[in-house]
Design an enzyme around this catalytic site. Sequence first.
Site, PDB file in Angstrom:
ATOM      1  N   GLU A  58       0.830  -1.215   0.000  1.00  0.00           N
ATOM      2  CA  GLU A  58       0.000   0.000   0.000  1.00  0.00           C
ATOM      3  C   GLU A  58       0.861   1.260   0.000  1.00  0.00           C
ATOM      4  O   GLU A  58       0.528   2.248  -0.655  1.00  0.00           O
ATOM      5  CB  GLU A  58      -0.928   0.026   1.221  1.00  0.00           C
ATOM      6  CG  GLU A  58      -1.949  -1.092   1.247  1.00  0.00           C
ATOM      7  CD  GLU A  58      -1.491  -2.304   2.041  1.00  0.00           C
ATOM      8  OE1 GLU A  58      -2.359  -2.993   2.594  1.00  0.00           O
ATOM      9  OE2 GLU A  58      -0.266  -2.562   2.125  1.00  0.00           O
ATOM     10  N   ARG A  84      -4.093 -15.723  -1.678  1.00  0.00           N
ATOM     11  CA  ARG A  84      -4.590 -15.449  -0.329  1.00  0.00           C
ATOM     12  C   ARG A  84      -5.747 -14.467  -0.313  1.00  0.00           C
ATOM     13  O   ARG A  84      -6.398 -14.272   0.702  1.00  0.00           O
ATOM     14  CB  ARG A  84      -3.468 -14.918   0.571  1.00  0.00           C
ATOM     15  CG  ARG A  84      -2.457 -16.012   0.910  1.00  0.00           C
ATOM     16  CD  ARG A  84      -1.403 -15.521   1.875  1.00  0.00           C
ATOM     17  NE  ARG A  84      -0.494 -14.607   1.185  1.00  0.00           N
ATOM     18  CZ  ARG A  84       0.035 -13.526   1.757  1.00  0.00           C
ATOM     19  NH1 ARG A  84      -0.243 -13.206   2.994  1.00  0.00           N
ATOM     20  NH2 ARG A  84       0.866 -12.763   1.063  1.00  0.00           N
ATOM     21  N   CYS A  90      -2.200  -3.150   7.327  1.00  0.00           N
ATOM     22  CA  CYS A  90      -1.672  -3.199   8.692  1.00  0.00           C
ATOM     23  C   CYS A  90      -1.893  -1.843   9.371  1.00  0.00           C
ATOM     24  O   CYS A  90      -2.315  -0.874   8.736  1.00  0.00           O
ATOM     25  CB  CYS A  90      -0.187  -3.569   8.675  1.00  0.00           C
ATOM     26  SG  CYS A  90       0.902  -2.249   8.082  1.00  0.00           S
ATOM     27  N   TYR A 127      -5.828   9.428  15.219  1.00  0.00           N
ATOM     28  CA  TYR A 127      -4.948  10.586  15.260  1.00  0.00           C
ATOM     29  C   TYR A 127      -4.655  10.942  13.818  1.00  0.00           C
ATOM     30  O   TYR A 127      -4.121  10.119  13.069  1.00  0.00           O
ATOM     31  CB  TYR A 127      -3.647  10.223  15.982  1.00  0.00           C
ATOM     32  CG  TYR A 127      -2.587  11.301  15.921  1.00  0.00           C
ATOM     33  CD1 TYR A 127      -2.506  12.265  16.919  1.00  0.00           C
ATOM     34  CD2 TYR A 127      -1.680  11.349  14.878  1.00  0.00           C
ATOM     35  CE1 TYR A 127      -1.528  13.246  16.873  1.00  0.00           C
ATOM     36  CE2 TYR A 127      -0.705  12.331  14.821  1.00  0.00           C
ATOM     37  CZ  TYR A 127      -0.635  13.278  15.817  1.00  0.00           C
ATOM     38  OH  TYR A 127       0.322  14.247  15.771  1.00  0.00           O
ATOM     39  N   TRP A 129      -2.447  13.176  11.610  1.00  0.00           N
ATOM     40  CA  TRP A 129      -1.215  13.948  11.745  1.00  0.00           C
ATOM     41  C   TRP A 129      -1.403  15.408  11.360  1.00  0.00           C
ATOM     42  O   TRP A 129      -1.003  16.309  12.094  1.00  0.00           O
ATOM     43  CB  TRP A 129      -0.126  13.295  10.884  1.00  0.00           C
ATOM     44  CG  TRP A 129       1.192  13.988  10.976  1.00  0.00           C
ATOM     45  CD1 TRP A 129       2.121  13.845  11.962  1.00  0.00           C
ATOM     46  CD2 TRP A 129       1.729  14.940  10.056  1.00  0.00           C
ATOM     47  NE1 TRP A 129       3.205  14.647  11.706  1.00  0.00           N
ATOM     48  CE2 TRP A 129       2.981  15.330  10.532  1.00  0.00           C
ATOM     49  CE3 TRP A 129       1.261  15.485   8.866  1.00  0.00           C
ATOM     50  CZ2 TRP A 129       3.786  16.249   9.864  1.00  0.00           C
ATOM     51  CZ3 TRP A 129       2.058  16.395   8.204  1.00  0.00           C
ATOM     52  CH2 TRP A 129       3.301  16.772   8.710  1.00  0.00           C
TER      53      TRP A 129
END
Length: 138
Positions: A58, A84, A90, A127, A129
């Site tokens: 990504e 898969r 993540c 959060y 940034w």
Amino acid sequence: MTTQTEHVDHELIEAAAHVARTRCRGDNHTMAAAARAQDGRIVTAVNAYHFTGGPCAELVVIGAAAGQGAYALDTIVAVGDRDRGVVPPCGRCRQVLLDYFPDLKVIVGAGDRLRTVPVADLLPESYVWHDHQVDAEN
């Protein structure tokens, strides 16, 4: 958090799956990602695994898109090698995707449970940034 899901972009999933089948070889490249730019283009990439923490597919697709002049991404999906299927991003990727593209949609799920959700839904109480940067003009 939004509970509404959007249309699943099967062409985008197939683009990532094709790259996973044809370009992912060995342990260095095990994931492929595809992103649809707001102008409709599809950009693909693979991860660059390294024991020190190489970038996920990504994150590589963000750079590949920028290298092609596609700075606004609409939807992204990651697919694993060896059939898969769709793999959710993540935690690090979720945060980076949110910071770069707060309106980005992400395809997650498997089989008949595939769905498209806003990236912010993957990080509740997130959060952002940009929201915490001191205004340089002050």
